[in-house]
Design an enzyme around this catalytic site. Structure first.
Site, PDB file in Angstrom:
ATOM      1  CB  CYS A  28      28.207  24.424  30.914  1.00 39.85           C
ATOM      2  SG  CYS A  28      29.285  23.100  30.322  1.00 39.85           S
ATOM      3  CG  HIS A  83      24.520  23.013  28.029  1.00 36.95           C
ATOM      4  ND1 HIS A  83      23.488  22.747  28.904  1.00 36.95           N
ATOM      5  CD2 HIS A  83      25.643  23.077  28.784  1.00 36.95           C
ATOM      6  CE1 HIS A  83      23.978  22.640  30.130  1.00 36.95           C
ATOM      7  NE2 HIS A  83      25.280  22.849  30.101  1.00 36.95           N
TER       8      HIS A  83
END
Length: 187
Positions: free
Chosen positions: A162, A146
């Site tokens: 992440c 992301h």
């Protein structure tokens, strides 16, 4: 912060300001995408030689190098600087992109809320959202590739697992990637 204030002042001068209760056009959508062009590039994106055996269209993340490679084929790949999981939160394996979102909303997972009860339970998509301009969801895991509103964290081990990219880079990658793309994460 002064950059954001200048952008908001410009938007107000153009009649684009939003009331405090509503998200403005600079928070998400096409205008926000345009404004991301002017954000600082922490680690320059570049096309590099690639000798791996992965098929074109595969994403390969090297957590030790803190780089993400999008395999182009013909012995080339696009290399991006990324932020990866900090000690105790890094991982490796093979996942598949199962969903793609522009300006995604964020709901911290229960595990993160247990560590950080001060976090909001929900945050609408926008410039201040930790998921940034785009998100690629990796299988049934809690992990995503992301964007980030913290370009200074690229090249560092800072996340809860992440893979973070600058908003500018994640928009570029998002435009190349489809649902079903293979993602290989390794040391």
């Amino acid at each position: 912060m002064t950059k954001r204030i200048a952008v908001l002042a410009l938007a107000a001068g153009l009649g684009l300001g939003a009331s405090p209760a509503l998200a403005g056009p600079l928070d998400s959508g096409p205008l926000a995408d345009f404004m991301n062009i002017f954000r600082t590039q922490a680690i320059p994106r570049e096309t590099v030689a690639w000798s791996g055996k992965e098929k074109p269209g595969t994403i390969v993340v090297s957590t030790s190098q803190r780089r993400l490679y999008y395999v182009l084929g013909g012995g080339a790949a696009i290399r991006y600087g990324v932020g990866v999981g900090r000690q105790g939160f890094s991982w490796s394996g093979v996942k598949t992109v199962t969903m793609r979102k522009e300006w995604p909303a964020w709901r911290p997972p229960a595990q993160m809320l247990a560590r950080r009860p001060d976090l909001p339970r929900y945050m609408a998509g926008g410039q201040d959202n930790p998921l940034g301009a785009r998100a690629l969801y990796l299988g049934s895991s809690l992990y995503r590739i992301h964007g980030s509103n913290e370009p200074e964290t690229m090249g560092a081990a800072v996340s809860s697992g992440c893979i973070r990219m600058t908003n500018k880079d994640v928009v570029d990658l998002y435009d190349r990637v489809k649902v079903g793309t293979k993602v290989v994460v390794r040391d």
